[in-house]
Scaffold this motif. Structure first.
Motif, PDB file in Angstrom:
ATOM      1  N   ASP A   1       0.932  -1.261   0.045  1.00  0.00           N
ATOM      2  CA  ASP A   1      -0.051  -0.174   0.053  1.00  0.00           C
ATOM      3  C   ASP A   1       0.928   1.314   0.053  1.00  0.00           C
ATOM      4  N   LYS A   2       0.608   2.118  -0.968  1.00  0.00           N
ATOM      5  CA  LYS A   2       1.259   3.549  -1.057  1.00  0.00           C
ATOM      6  C   LYS A   2       0.741   4.502  -0.051  1.00  0.00           C
ATOM      7  N   ASN A   3      -0.530   4.338   0.587  1.00  0.00           N
ATOM      8  CA  ASN A   3      -0.540   5.401   1.314  1.00  0.00           C
ATOM      9  C   ASN A   3       0.476   6.064   2.395  1.00  0.00           C
ATOM     10  N   ASP A   4       1.129   5.335   3.000  1.00  0.00           N
ATOM     11  CA  ASP A   4       2.084   5.799   3.945  1.00  0.00           C
ATOM     12  C   ASP A   4       3.278   6.737   3.204  1.00  0.00           C
ATOM     13  N   GLU A   5       3.626   6.254   2.133  1.00  0.00           N
ATOM     14  CA  GLU A   5       4.576   6.854   1.538  1.00  0.00           C
ATOM     15  C   GLU A   5       4.208   8.231   0.605  1.00  0.00           C
ATOM     16  N   ILE A   6       2.928   8.305   0.483  1.00  0.00           N
ATOM     17  CA  ILE A   6       2.199   9.406  -0.234  1.00  0.00           C
ATOM     18  C   ILE A   6       2.041  10.292   1.145  1.00  0.00           C
ATOM     19  N   ALA A   7       1.837   9.914   2.275  1.00  0.00           N
ATOM     20  CA  ALA A   7       1.392  10.722   3.418  1.00  0.00           C
ATOM     21  C   ALA A   7       2.764  11.471   3.869  1.00  0.00           C
ATOM     22  N   CYS A   8       3.973  10.701   3.694  1.00  0.00           N
ATOM     23  CA  CYS A   8       5.481  11.142   4.081  1.00  0.00           C
ATOM     24  C   CYS A   8       5.810  12.120   3.015  1.00  0.00           C
ATOM     25  N   ALA A   9       5.422  11.775   1.914  1.00  0.00           N
ATOM     26  CA  ALA A   9       5.844  12.873   0.823  1.00  0.00           C
ATOM     27  C   ALA A   9       5.154  14.086   1.099  1.00  0.00           C
ATOM     28  N   ALA A  10       4.036  14.081   1.226  1.00  0.00           N
ATOM     29  CA  ALA A  10       3.136  15.389   1.214  1.00  0.00           C
ATOM     30  C   ALA A  10       3.475  16.015   2.605  1.00  0.00           C
ATOM     31  N   ALA A  11       3.793  15.473   3.785  1.00  0.00           N
ATOM     32  CA  ALA A  11       4.473  16.163   4.862  1.00  0.00           C
ATOM     33  C   ALA A  11       5.555  16.993   4.473  1.00  0.00           C
ATOM     34  N   ALA A  12       6.522  16.219   3.941  1.00  0.00           N
ATOM     35  CA  ALA A  12       7.941  16.699   3.649  1.00  0.00           C
ATOM     36  C   ALA A  12       7.654  18.015   2.805  1.00  0.00           C
ATOM     37  N   LEU A  13       6.721  17.880   1.706  1.00  0.00           N
ATOM     38  CA  LEU A  13       6.604  18.937   0.848  1.00  0.00           C
ATOM     39  C   LEU A  13       5.903  20.093   1.344  1.00  0.00           C
ATOM     40  N   VAL A  14       5.241  20.033   2.393  1.00  0.00           N
ATOM     41  CA  VAL A  14       4.389  21.098   3.102  1.00  0.00           C
ATOM     42  C   VAL A  14       5.339  21.809   3.833  1.00  0.00           C
ATOM     43  N   GLN A  15       6.534  21.154   4.205  1.00  0.00           N
ATOM     44  CA  GLN A  15       7.576  21.878   5.032  1.00  0.00           C
ATOM     45  C   GLN A  15       8.869  22.406   4.468  1.00  0.00           C
ATOM     46  N   ALA A  16       8.791  22.327   3.031  1.00  0.00           N
ATOM     47  CA  ALA A  16       9.997  22.534   2.116  1.00  0.00           C
ATOM     48  C   ALA A  16      10.161  23.879   1.920  1.00  0.00           C
ATOM     49  N   ASN A  17      11.437  24.334   1.996  1.00  0.00           N
ATOM     50  CA  ASN A  17      11.766  25.642   1.838  1.00  0.00           C
ATOM     51  C   ASN A  17      12.425  25.604   0.455  1.00  0.00           C
ATOM     52  N   TYR A  18      12.897  24.732   0.117  1.00  0.00           N
ATOM     53  CA  TYR A  18      13.262  24.409  -1.283  1.00  0.00           C
ATOM     54  C   TYR A  18      12.863  23.023  -1.919  1.00  0.00           C
ATOM     55  N   LEU A  19      12.493  23.396  -3.424  1.00  0.00           N
ATOM     56  CA  LEU A  19      12.069  22.031  -4.188  1.00  0.00           C
ATOM     57  C   LEU A  19      12.897  21.981  -5.287  1.00  0.00           C
ATOM     58  N   LEU A  20      13.292  20.937  -5.475  1.00  0.00           N
ATOM     59  CA  LEU A  20      14.402  20.235  -6.690  1.00  0.00           C
ATOM     60  C   LEU A  20      13.472  19.357  -7.533  1.00  0.00           C
ATOM     61  N   ILE A  21      12.735  19.376  -8.498  1.00  0.00           N
ATOM     62  CA  ILE A  21      12.046  18.636  -9.381  1.00  0.00           C
ATOM     63  C   ILE A  21      13.262  18.162 -10.587  1.00  0.00           C
ATOM     64  N   LEU A  22      13.074  16.680 -10.520  1.00  0.00           N
ATOM     65  CA  LEU A  22      14.038  16.065 -11.618  1.00  0.00           C
ATOM     66  C   LEU A  22      13.010  15.167 -12.355  1.00  0.00           C
ATOM     67  N   ALA A  23      12.899  15.437 -13.880  1.00  0.00           N
ATOM     68  CA  ALA A  23      12.213  14.597 -14.635  1.00  0.00           C
ATOM     69  C   ALA A  23      12.688  13.894 -15.674  1.00  0.00           C
TER      70      ALA A  23
END
Length: 341
Positions: A8-30
């Motif tokens: 189940d990916k719910n825990d990973e999605i929740a952790c990712a969202a929590a980290a992003l809400v606190q982020a001062n910087y975001l590096l997106i690699l595509a």
């Protein structure tokens, strides 16, 4: 945290969202998997002739076929509608949805991509009159430029009879510095070409044939390389400033890597290198600095650090086995839940 593909990916999605809400910087690699959600081919899905025609010498050997192939590519990328994930990322950044991304002296986000579709440039977060936060490490296939420097290698003439023939053609053309600098920004449709059978496109300054503004196989064109290096320099300056702010002032960085597989690992390697650099810079600082690396890939979202460093780094890593678009939508929904608490 690493999980099996069927977990189940719910825990990973929740952790990712929590980290992003606190982020001062975001590096997106595509990587290519990110564009695939818009319906574009990955490297493995490219037609066989791509291998042949992704080579500058083919402009010399078969100009009409070469240009027809690349103008078709440009039209395909231009007409393709970017998937909804771009708009969500745009809203996270310039849209202000992630509130802690605002207020730094530096830009709070950057995009590093191997994709040549130019889709990130359509969004104000990443490309506007006052902001250019995209590094396209392989160039942009929706742009074309004069082939004046295509037969050069580090300022010297490339060797071989075919190249000598093209060098003579350049010598007889009325080339200027404008030929080296000018980029034709957009090939909108077939009606833009005087001859739809060949789709021939020429430099407006000297009439030499144009080439795509991408780094091809065996490519030594200084004009293309210079533009890519300018983007790399801008990105590296941002990275250095971000890492310093992270370590000195206790900032939070989230690195999100989308659709980067194992066959063309340049972007995947970059995310790992930035992550390790930042982790080493903030260790023993005693402040609130943090780094989170999120890897999104349907098949290859695992982490494998060298020298038995998995135990050290894995607590700061999140593996999500899904497509880029599904993951962005899921994280965005979880961010909505966090923001409305």
């Amino acid at each position: 945290m690493q999980v099996d593909m069927n977990d189940d990916k719910n825990d990973e999605i929740a952790c990712a969202a929590a980290a992003l809400v606190q982020a001062n910087y975001l590096l997106i690699l595509a990587g290519a998997g990110f564009s695939a959600d818009s319906g574009l081919d990955t490297y493995e899905q490219m037609p066989e002739k791509y291998q042949e025609l992704c080579n500058p010498i083919m402009l010399v050997e078969d100009e009409a076929r070469f240009q027809r192939f690349w103008t078709d590519f440009a039209e395909k990328y231009e007409s393709c509608v970017p998937h909804a994930g771009y708009e969500i990322l745009d809203n996270w950044c310039a849209g202000g949805k992630l509130p802690k991304l605002q207020g730094q002296t530096l830009s709070s986000w950057f995009v590093y991509t191997s994709n040549v579709d130019g889709h990130f440039l359509r969004y104000k977060s990443f490309h506007s009159e006052n902001n250019n936060s995209v590094c396209e490490i392989h160039g942009n296939a929706t742009e074309f430029r004069c082939s004046v420097t295509m037969a050069e290698h580090e300022g010297k003439a490339r060797q071989g009879a075919i190249w000598r023939k093209f060098q003579e053609k350049v010598k007889n053309a009325s080339c200027s510095e404008k030929c080296r600098q000018s980029v034709i920004k957009r090939i909108a449709s077939s009606s833009d070409y005087p001859d739809d059978d060949t789709k021939r496109i020429t430099c407006p300054h000297c009439s030499l044939p144009c080439r795509p503004n991408v780094l091809m196989f065996h490519d030594t064109d200084s004009s293309v390389l210079y533009q890519i290096q300018e983007q790399r320099d801008r990105y590296q300056a941002w990275e250095a400033g971000m890492e310093e702010d992270l370590a000195v002032n206790g900032r939070s960085l989230v690195i999100v890597e989308f659709g980067c597989g194992l066959n063309v690992p340049a972007v995947r390697n970059e995310s790992k290198e930035v992550f390790i650099d930042c982790m080493e810079k903030i260790k023993n600082k005693g402040n609130a600095a943090s780094v989170t690396l999120i890897r999104v890939n349907p098949k290859d979202a695992f982490f494998d650090f060298e020298n038995d460093m998995n135990e050290k780094y894995n607590p700061n890593c999140i593996s999500i086995y899904d497509t880029s678009l599904n993951t962005i939508r899921s994280i965005d929904k979880r961010i909505n839940m966090i923001m409305t608490r």
